[in-house]
Scaffold this active site. Sequence first.
Site, PDB file in Angstrom:
ATOM      1  N   GLY A 107       0.783  -1.226   0.000  1.00  0.00           N
ATOM      2  CA  GLY A 107       0.000   0.000   0.000  1.00  0.00           C
ATOM      3  C   GLY A 107       0.810   1.270   0.000  1.00  0.00           C
ATOM      4  O   GLY A 107       0.266   2.361   0.202  1.00  0.00           O
ATOM      5  N   GLY A 134       3.426  -3.150  -4.666  1.00  0.00           N
ATOM      6  CA  GLY A 134       3.035  -3.419  -6.043  1.00  0.00           C
ATOM      7  C   GLY A 134       3.048  -2.137  -6.825  1.00  0.00           C
ATOM      8  O   GLY A 134       3.914  -1.887  -7.659  1.00  0.00           O
ATOM      9  N   CYS A 143     -19.579   5.391 -23.975  1.00  0.00           N
ATOM     10  CA  CYS A 143     -20.903   5.997 -23.813  1.00  0.00           C
ATOM     11  C   CYS A 143     -21.274   6.110 -22.342  1.00  0.00           C
ATOM     12  O   CYS A 143     -22.248   5.506 -21.873  1.00  0.00           O
ATOM     13  CB  CYS A 143     -21.937   5.181 -24.584  1.00  0.00           C
ATOM     14  SG  CYS A 143     -21.737   5.291 -26.363  1.00  0.00           S
ATOM     15  N   GLU A 174       4.814  -6.024   0.827  1.00  0.00           N
ATOM     16  CA  GLU A 174       4.235  -6.389  -0.467  1.00  0.00           C
ATOM     17  C   GLU A 174       3.986  -5.159  -1.351  1.00  0.00           C
ATOM     18  O   GLU A 174       2.836  -4.819  -1.655  1.00  0.00           O
ATOM     19  CB  GLU A 174       2.914  -7.132  -0.247  1.00  0.00           C
ATOM     20  CG  GLU A 174       3.040  -8.393   0.593  1.00  0.00           C
ATOM     21  CD  GLU A 174       1.689  -8.969   0.988  1.00  0.00           C
ATOM     22  OE1 GLU A 174       0.658  -8.311   0.710  1.00  0.00           O
ATOM     23  OE2 GLU A 174       1.654 -10.060   1.560  1.00  0.00           O
TER      24      GLU A 174
END
Length: 465
Positions: free
Chosen positions: A276, A320, A389, A318
């Site tokens: 995070g 990422g 759209c 961790e």
Amino acid sequence: MSSRVHPAGDRHADVLPGDHPLPPPADLNEIAPQVWPRTARRRDGALTVGGADVRDLASEFGTPLYVLDEDDFRQRAREYAQAFADGSVHYAGKAFLSGAVVKWLHEEGLGLDVCSGGELALALAVGFPAEKITLHGNNKSADELVQALEAGVGHIVLDSFEEIARLGFHAERLGVRPKVMLRVTTGVEAHTHEFIATAHDDQKFGFSRNSGAALEAVRRVIALDQLDLVGLHSHIGSQIFEPDGFEVAAHRLAELLVKIKEEHGVVLPELDLGGGFGISYLAGDEPIDAKIMADNLRRIVAKECLSYDLPVPHLTVEPGRAIVGPGGITVYEVGTIKDVEGIRTYVSVDGGMSDNLRTALYGAEYTAALVSRESAAAPMLCRIVGKHCESGDIVVRDLWLPEDIAPGDLVAVAATGAYCRSMASNYNFLPKPAVVAVRDGKGRVIVRRETPADLLRLDAEVGER
């Protein structure tokens, strides 16, 4: 700028209302180094990444195009590996995963976190060592658990009481004893969007520390000889800039480790504090350097363990987004330009929410620039929108572009390496863009562009004709 959504850290206190965007920068042609890939430069007016001119990349590979700076990725991976040299660094594959990325991780000495059978299959297909893989997920299927057990993954993070029993059953049937960790929701409130805050009790992940579910999960795992409980896992959220939340989480996990020792006489040797770690999406963002973050987390864990007379566990993190996010950009071609007098100009590009869902999903903010040339024109308040759209098909909500921007120009959005390709869809039947890795002035496709034929092939009425 959104008044409802903010990244974690200092910026959360001074977000402006949506109708009051920041003033234009002094130089619209500037490429802010903290936001763009480390090799990004202006050359002859155009942006280059990894020594490759984006105009050449767009011409050769088409647009929209994800461009990933290989050296940037490798350098950040190496920095985390060095910063946590006495622990473990597992790259969070959900941020972006491909065969090339898996190989880079192995070459740079990192482990890998996967959260599905597909991610696990990809890693194994290119020869990543199974013992360096951790399997996550709040609803792992029986097939995924068996796949992990048969492959011999290094850790499985347990997320529910049903999963404890399910994994124990399959482990006994296969005659293996996997190392497992328990994901604990520590009740820490990370200052981030509710969709990416993951440590409060009212959400789908993990075992609550506050309710006693975490201790009950420990009892159930220890009662099963088929499972080897080696540690606790925590993840407090994403896009976090400050270590304070990790300190509270470490304190609460240490208390839990003490209770486990007192009740079972077991000292768990591992602690995973998740990831995070935030990155710069805007020039004012100030993420923490990997070494500083490592020093802080190491100090926090050591302090908490000392206060409870516990040995310091092996620490795993961790990252990422922090590794892959900054080195990626998305290159678009400008199509139509529509001026809404007195408000802003809408600059439509040839992609949108199918290749970057984050703005529509939780109001993510980005920096973008005209990259096919420089301009001395006056700044113009713009909104970069896609071709889908949906009125919510917004790529960059508010930014300043030169008023001479025209159809055929190339614009690039910075810091799109994480979660954009991973969350990409075929909405409105648009094929997903290619991913091109750049290095030493050359680009190579690491994930090819989908074609209409790829999409038609999946339709049972037309695919076999």
